[in-house]
Design a protein around this motif. Structure first.
Motif, PDB file in Angstrom:
ATOM      1  N   THR A 190    -192.274  60.111  44.291  1.00  0.00           N
ATOM      2  CA  THR A 190    -191.510  60.105  42.950  1.00  0.00           C
ATOM      3  C   THR A 190    -189.956  60.074  42.924  1.00  0.00           C
ATOM      4  OG1 THR A 190    -191.137  62.677  43.078  1.00  0.00           O
ATOM      5  CG2 THR A 190    -193.214  61.902  41.918  1.00  0.00           C
ATOM      6  N   ILE A 247    -183.833  60.456  34.072  1.00  0.00           N
ATOM      7  CA  ILE A 247    -185.117  59.710  34.189  1.00  0.00           C
ATOM      8  C   ILE A 247    -186.015  59.958  35.390  1.00  0.00           C
ATOM      9  CG2 ILE A 247    -184.216  57.932  32.726  1.00  0.00           C
ATOM     10  CD1 ILE A 247    -183.520  56.356  35.513  1.00  0.00           C
ATOM     11  N   ASN A 248    -187.438  59.852  35.326  1.00  0.00           N
ATOM     12  CA  ASN A 248    -188.178  60.479  36.234  1.00  0.00           C
ATOM     13  C   ASN A 248    -189.189  59.177  36.196  1.00  0.00           C
ATOM     14  OD1 ASN A 248    -187.466  63.439  37.053  1.00  0.00           O
ATOM     15  ND2 ASN A 248    -187.743  63.173  34.695  1.00  0.00           N
ATOM     16  N   ARG A 249    -189.583  58.790  37.507  1.00  0.00           N
ATOM     17  CA  ARG A 249    -190.504  57.774  37.687  1.00  0.00           C
ATOM     18  C   ARG A 249    -191.521  57.949  38.873  1.00  0.00           C
ATOM     19  NH1 ARG A 249    -188.755  57.250  33.423  1.00  0.00           N
ATOM     20  NH2 ARG A 249    -187.761  55.140  32.451  1.00  0.00           N
ATOM     21  N   ASP A 279    -193.150  59.068  34.266  1.00  0.00           N
ATOM     22  CA  ASP A 279    -192.137  58.070  33.654  1.00  0.00           C
ATOM     23  C   ASP A 279    -191.603  58.456  32.376  1.00  0.00           C
ATOM     24  OD1 ASP A 279    -192.922  56.239  35.764  1.00  0.00           O
ATOM     25  OD2 ASP A 279    -194.269  54.830  34.468  1.00  0.00           O
ATOM     26  N   THR A 325    -188.205  60.415  30.189  1.00  0.00           N
ATOM     27  CA  THR A 325    -186.842  60.433  30.296  1.00  0.00           C
ATOM     28  C   THR A 325    -186.449  61.855  29.111  1.00  0.00           C
ATOM     29  OG1 THR A 325    -186.394  58.044  29.727  1.00  0.00           O
ATOM     30  CG2 THR A 325    -184.837  59.628  29.075  1.00  0.00           C
ATOM     31  N   GLU A 347    -194.500  58.269  29.129  1.00  0.00           N
ATOM     32  CA  GLU A 347    -195.476  57.407  29.291  1.00  0.00           C
ATOM     33  C   GLU A 347    -196.707  58.215  29.579  1.00  0.00           C
ATOM     34  OE1 GLU A 347    -195.849  54.001  29.090  1.00  0.00           O
ATOM     35  OE2 GLU A 347    -194.011  54.220  27.878  1.00  0.00           O
TER      36      GLU A 347
END
Length: 332
Positions: A245, A268-270, A286, A288, A315
């Motif tokens: 992550t 932001i995280n992805r 995904d 914000t 998402e």
């Protein structure tokens, strides 16, 4: 008998889901303003109280009306009206020390967690309370240890650059046959950085990137599989794994007075897809996130912080509708 087994399975699904989502959709190191500012030769003791409310399981940016399985801990049912509330109390102990030409600060973190499901029924045929369970509480079994090394430490300019390595250890009790496990039964390693700079006399900017790696849980039980529903004595024989992550945070702080600061944060995280026996699920976060808060310093080395944050876009996974955090920190 089968009805009793199914109820136990549902309770276990809920708790695992709640524990994963309350940590995996945000930066693993929940950094606060001032965390990368060096306090020379002091011991830092912090208490966090957090109230979090998450709603709805999103898939590809929307709430699905059909049954979709997006998580290894989640049955394939519509979850548009899911509401999970959690309260977390944590303690962090750290000490600033000099190591040669550098400043370092080892850290130890432990927490207590209380989770409640207040979901309403999706329809007459889908009772969310029965499917997800009512909740659980208990001490989180996994302890976190790590430390920060400052590459830049210039208090006169109020400029700091630190690198943090942090690991969560599978130290808690874990039994795949039990309904409730507060340990993830895996290690997690996080590498993070923090760069603090001033913008004039009143403004401070704090920038922090992060990447996290996850070990495998080889004692995981996929409770959606019939072989576990029919025989509760089986040990976990599935494998749960997760991709890396990533998180990127920036906090802008304004000094109203030397002891009263206000701040805003964007994050932001992805990444973070999970796999069960190498079968990929669509649960990468995904999202914000934004936050607003207040810092208040008092005499004797005390700091108080109040922060509110929420997801503005997501998402996949549960959306953070509201989160309020109160932190008290003491330096001595």
């Amino acid at each position: 008998m089968h009805h009793f087994i199914f109820k136990s399975v549902r309770a276990s699904i809920f708790l695992a889901l709640a524990l994963i989502f309350t940590s995996a959709q945000a930066a693993q190191l929940d950094l606060m303003p001032d965390d990368y500012v060096v306090k020379p030769d002091t011991v830092q003791l912090a208490f966090n109280l957090l109230q979090r409310r998450q709603i709805g399981a999103y898939v590809n940016g929307s709430l699905p009306q059909n049954s979709v399985r997006i998580s290894p801990f989640l049955p394939a049912i519509p979850l548009a009206k899911t509401v999970i509330e959690s309260q977390v109390a944590s303690i962090r102990l750290s000490k600033f020390m000099t190591l040669g030409e550098f400043t370092v600060a080892p850290v130890l973190v432990a927490s207590y967690r209380n989770i409640e499901n207040t979901s309403s029924s999706y329809s007459a045929l889908v009772d969310m309370q029965k499917i997800l369970g009512e909740g659980a509480q208990g001490v989180h079994g996994d302890i976190g240890v790590g430390g920060t090394l400052w590459l830049v430490n210039q208090p006169a300019k109020h400029e700091f650059l630190g690198v943090t390595a942090f690991m969560t250890l599978p130290t808690g009790d874990y039994d795949a046959r039990k309904n409730i496990n507060l340990s993830e039964n895996r290690w997690r390693f996080v590498l993070s950085g923090g760069w603090v700079t001033t913008l004039g006399d009143k403004w401070v900017n704090e920038f922090s990137p992060e990447i996290a790696w996850y070990g495998d849980n080889n004692a995981y039980r996929d409770f959606t599989q019939s072989r576990y529903i029919l025989n509760t004595q089986l040990k976990g024989t599935d494998e749960l794994s997760q991709e890396k992550t990533y998180a990127l945070s920036d906090t802008l702080r304004y000094k109203i007075t030397p002891s009263i600061h206000v701040f805003s944060m964007a994050q932001i995280n992805r990444g973070g897809k999970t796999y069960v026996n190498n079968s990929k699920l669509s649960d990468a976060a995904d999202n914000t996130r934004i936050a607003l808060g207040l810092l208040f310093y008092t005499q004797g080395g005390n700091q108080w912080m109040l922060r509110y944050q929420k997801d503005t876009a997501i998402e996949n996974g549960l959306r953070l509708a509201d989160e309020v955090t109160l932190r008290y920190m003491h330096y001595f």
